[in-house]
Design a protein around this motif. Sequence first.
Motif, PDB file in Angstrom:
ATOM      1  N   HIS A 188       0.812  -1.216   0.000  1.00 34.84           N
ATOM      2  CA  HIS A 188       0.000   0.000   0.000  1.00 34.84           C
ATOM      3  C   HIS A 188       0.846   1.267   0.000  1.00 34.84           C
ATOM      4  O   HIS A 188       0.311   2.364   0.067  1.00 34.84           O
ATOM      5  N   THR A 189       2.171   1.108  -0.061  1.00 32.05           N
ATOM      6  CA  THR A 189       3.069   2.261  -0.164  1.00 32.05           C
ATOM      7  C   THR A 189       3.661   2.285  -1.562  1.00 32.05           C
ATOM      8  O   THR A 189       4.335   1.337  -1.974  1.00 32.05           O
ATOM      9  N   ILE A 190       3.389   3.365  -2.300  1.00 32.65           N
ATOM     10  CA  ILE A 190       3.821   3.478  -3.692  1.00 32.65           C
ATOM     11  C   ILE A 190       4.683   4.726  -3.839  1.00 32.65           C
ATOM     12  O   ILE A 190       4.320   5.804  -3.357  1.00 32.65           O
ATOM     13  N   THR A 191       5.819   4.572  -4.497  1.00 33.98           N
ATOM     14  CA  THR A 191       6.714   5.699  -4.759  1.00 33.98           C
ATOM     15  C   THR A 191       6.697   6.010  -6.251  1.00 33.98           C
ATOM     16  O   THR A 191       6.850   5.110  -7.080  1.00 33.98           O
ATOM     17  N   LEU A 192       6.495   7.291  -6.581  1.00 34.62           N
ATOM     18  CA  LEU A 192       6.512   7.734  -7.973  1.00 34.62           C
ATOM     19  C   LEU A 192       7.766   8.576  -8.185  1.00 34.62           C
ATOM     20  O   LEU A 192       7.891   9.672  -7.620  1.00 34.62           O
ATOM     21  N   HIS A 193       8.700   8.058  -8.969  1.00 31.79           N
ATOM     22  CA  HIS A 193       9.923   8.789  -9.302  1.00 31.79           C
ATOM     23  C   HIS A 193       9.654   9.544 -10.610  1.00 31.79           C
ATOM     24  O   HIS A 193       9.415   8.929 -11.652  1.00 31.79           O
ATOM     25  N   VAL A 194       9.705  10.869 -10.551  1.00 31.01           N
ATOM     26  CA  VAL A 194       9.291  11.696 -11.684  1.00 31.01           C
ATOM     27  C   VAL A 194      10.477  12.488 -12.221  1.00 31.01           C
ATOM     28  O   VAL A 194      11.193  13.153 -11.468  1.00 31.01           O
ATOM     29  N   ASN A 195      10.671  12.393 -13.534  1.00 28.83           N
ATOM     30  CA  ASN A 195      11.624  13.257 -14.244  1.00 28.83           C
ATOM     31  C   ASN A 195      10.802  14.081 -15.234  1.00 28.83           C
ATOM     32  O   ASN A 195      10.268  13.551 -16.205  1.00 28.83           O
ATOM     33  N   ALA A 196      10.681  15.383 -14.976  1.00 25.87           N
ATOM     34  CA  ALA A 196       9.786  16.217 -15.784  1.00 25.87           C
ATOM     35  C   ALA A 196      10.264  16.382 -17.216  1.00 25.87           C
ATOM     36  O   ALA A 196       9.459  16.596 -18.127  1.00 25.87           O
ATOM     37  N   GLY A 197      11.565  16.304 -17.466  1.00 27.13           N
ATOM     38  CA  GLY A 197      12.082  16.475 -18.813  1.00 27.13           C
ATOM     39  C   GLY A 197      12.151  17.936 -19.225  1.00 27.13           C
ATOM     40  O   GLY A 197      11.949  18.851 -18.426  1.00 27.13           O
ATOM     41  N   GLU A 198      12.417  18.162 -20.511  1.00 25.87           N
ATOM     42  CA  GLU A 198      12.521  19.524 -21.030  1.00 25.87           C
ATOM     43  C   GLU A 198      11.134  20.113 -21.274  1.00 25.87           C
ATOM     44  O   GLU A 198      10.238  19.417 -21.758  1.00 25.87           O
ATOM     45  N   PRO A 199      10.944  21.396 -20.993  1.00 30.23           N
ATOM     46  CA  PRO A 199       9.619  21.998 -21.171  1.00 30.23           C
ATOM     47  C   PRO A 199       9.369  22.439 -22.606  1.00 30.23           C
ATOM     48  O   PRO A 199      10.296  22.655 -23.390  1.00 30.23           O
ATOM     49  N   VAL A 200       8.102  22.602 -22.927  1.00 30.56           N
ATOM     50  CA  VAL A 200       7.681  23.207 -24.190  1.00 30.56           C
ATOM     51  C   VAL A 200       7.649  24.721 -23.989  1.00 30.56           C
ATOM     52  O   VAL A 200       7.064  25.215 -23.026  1.00 30.56           O
ATOM     53  N   ARG A 201       8.291  25.437 -24.898  1.00 32.30           N
ATOM     54  CA  ARG A 201       8.321  26.898 -24.802  1.00 32.30           C
ATOM     55  C   ARG A 201       7.535  27.523 -25.953  1.00 32.30           C
ATOM     56  O   ARG A 201       7.373  26.916 -27.017  1.00 32.30           O
ATOM     57  N   ILE A 202       7.063  28.731 -25.707  1.00 26.06           N
ATOM     58  CA  ILE A 202       6.251  29.429 -26.708  1.00 26.06           C
ATOM     59  C   ILE A 202       7.163  29.936 -27.824  1.00 26.06           C
ATOM     60  O   ILE A 202       8.100  30.698 -27.586  1.00 26.06           O
ATOM     61  N   ASP A 203       6.886  29.481 -29.035  1.00 23.50           N
ATOM     62  CA  ASP A 203       7.682  29.884 -30.199  1.00 23.50           C
ATOM     63  C   ASP A 203       7.020  31.039 -30.953  1.00 23.50           C
ATOM     64  O   ASP A 203       7.704  31.890 -31.525  1.00 23.50           O
ATOM     65  N   THR A 204       5.688  31.065 -30.940  1.00 20.27           N
ATOM     66  CA  THR A 204       4.939  32.126 -31.617  1.00 20.27           C
ATOM     67  C   THR A 204       3.876  32.658 -30.665  1.00 20.27           C
ATOM     68  O   THR A 204       3.109  31.880 -30.090  1.00 20.27           O
ATOM     69  N   ALA A 205       3.848  33.976 -30.495  1.00 20.98           N
ATOM     70  CA  ALA A 205       2.822  34.618 -29.667  1.00 20.98           C
ATOM     71  C   ALA A 205       2.135  35.675 -30.526  1.00 20.98           C
ATOM     72  O   ALA A 205       2.528  36.845 -30.546  1.00 20.98           O
ATOM     73  N   ASP A 206       1.123  35.240 -31.236  1.00 20.81           N
ATOM     74  CA  ASP A 206       0.373  36.127 -32.137  1.00 20.81           C
ATOM     75  C   ASP A 206      -0.826  36.684 -31.366  1.00 20.81           C
ATOM     76  O   ASP A 206      -1.920  36.122 -31.397  1.00 20.81           O
ATOM     77  N   ILE A 207      -0.594  37.773 -30.639  1.00 21.37           N
ATOM     78  CA  ILE A 207      -1.627  38.387 -29.796  1.00 21.37           C
ATOM     79  C   ILE A 207      -2.048  39.698 -30.438  1.00 21.37           C
ATOM     80  O   ILE A 207      -1.237  40.622 -30.559  1.00 21.37           O
ATOM     81  N   GLN A 208      -3.306  39.794 -30.838  1.00 19.65           N
ATOM     82  CA  GLN A 208      -3.787  41.004 -31.505  1.00 19.65           C
ATOM     83  C   GLN A 208      -5.022  41.550 -30.796  1.00 19.65           C
ATOM     84  O   GLN A 208      -5.942  40.800 -30.469  1.00 19.65           O
ATOM     85  N   LEU A 209      -4.998  42.863 -30.561  1.00 19.03           N
ATOM     86  CA  LEU A 209      -6.163  43.577 -30.042  1.00 19.03           C
ATOM     87  C   LEU A 209      -6.770  44.374 -31.184  1.00 19.03           C
ATOM     88  O   LEU A 209      -6.093  45.202 -31.801  1.00 19.03           O
ATOM     89  N   LEU A 210      -8.044  44.134 -31.449  1.00 17.55           N
ATOM     90  CA  LEU A 210      -8.733  44.799 -32.543  1.00 17.55           C
ATOM     91  C   LEU A 210      -9.887  45.625 -31.993  1.00 17.55           C
ATOM     92  O   LEU A 210     -10.300  45.466 -30.841  1.00 17.55           O
ATOM     93  N   GLY A 211     -10.424  46.508 -32.807  1.00 13.52           N
ATOM     94  CA  GLY A 211     -11.509  47.367 -32.360  1.00 13.52           C
ATOM     95  C   GLY A 211     -10.986  48.501 -31.490  1.00 13.52           C
ATOM     96  O   GLY A 211      -9.795  48.833 -31.501  1.00 13.52           O
ATOM     97  N   ASP A 212     -11.877  49.098 -30.689  1.00 12.30           N
ATOM     98  CA  ASP A 212     -11.485  50.232 -29.849  1.00 12.30           C
ATOM     99  C   ASP A 212     -10.451  49.852 -28.801  1.00 12.30           C
ATOM    100  O   ASP A 212      -9.704  50.708 -28.311  1.00 12.30           O
TER     101      ASP A 212
END
Length: 395
Positions: free
Chosen positions: A79-103
């Motif tokens: 009933h005792t479980i150990t989870l060994h976690v290696n998160a690895g390399e992250p995903v990063r934002i390559d394109t940020a197309d943020i547009q505000l239109l109108g007023d």
Amino acid sequence: MLTTSFTLCAQSRLKLQVTGVKGALKDNVDIYLQKFREDDAIPGLSFHSELEREVRTALEALGYYHSEILIEASADQPHTITLHVNAGEPVRIDTADIQLLGDAANDEEFLALRQQQAPAVGKVLHQGQYDGFKQALRHLALRKGYFDARFTESRLEVAAELNKAFVHLHFDSGTRYKFGEVSFHGNQIETERLYSMLPFAPEDPYHVNKLGELNQTLAASGWFSSILVEGDVENINQYHLPIEVNFEPERRNIIETGIGYSTDIGPRLKLNWHKPWLNKAGHSLRSDMAISEIEQSVEAAYKLPLTTAATDFYQVQLGFRNRDNEDTASRESNLLLERYWLLSDEWYRTVSVRWLYEDFVQADQRDNISLIMPGVSYNRTRQKGGTMPYWANRL
């Protein structure tokens, strides 16, 4: 190495230990694993697969798509479980197309929001922050009267094998609405005086905080027992939102009584009589009376609102007090005239003149005092956060 553990269920005695992650990653993994606390889970391959799936989901939400998870369960402690976690390399934002239109494209608050919260190139993908930014745009649009705002494009693409994410958010606010005509219903105070209390004028850009200010100002007058301020959405015309204000008048007479005790004057009876409104002009009267064996006093205040009723008014106060304690007896009368108004730089100015007369007898000596005391004072209160302030300053 960082290790976290918690017991999932008292009946199953299941205990998880998580190693290899910390900070926000650890916190999110813990949140996802909490779902098992109420389950009577039986350790086994199926349960291990479910644990692994939840941990991966928790990590992917924060941009980690290449995690490695090793699940270890000992034979002598199943009933005792150990989870060994290696998160690895992250995903990063390559394109940020943020547009505000109108007023909103020229609105300083929207520009500041984009600067502070928008997903940025090079940052680790955080789906919670991405969703939070979208929600913040919607909320700001509603507060400022962009009632036709919508996303014309809303895409989040993840290329996990490249560790890249592509964000496309096009937010079209449309035209900002303005305040239309204001109508009052159920008011016993003359309409012109109510108009003087408006913190906005027709044709001003809409902002929900202005409606909150109006509600607070009307409530502070004491003239009404119920106030409802709302937009008349059924009669919107040419991007103008009419405002309706519905009232229930306050009672004409409010009487309060009380009994108190203090060591200097003993038992005391109190009677307060308040007339929140005397006429359509909004004049009000308040009188307070207190009676004890040693001291008796009565005070009255008459308030006369001027053109801008909420901030400009006269107030006249008249008071009498009689005190007889051992070898000292005194009678005091005072008259106070005050003028309040709000200056253009948000400072309140109060100009007053008080006349005080007192005659007294102490032992065998009798005397009297008559004083005229002019005065002027300034104060200013500032706050941020509208009807729910998070910062305030008073001088």
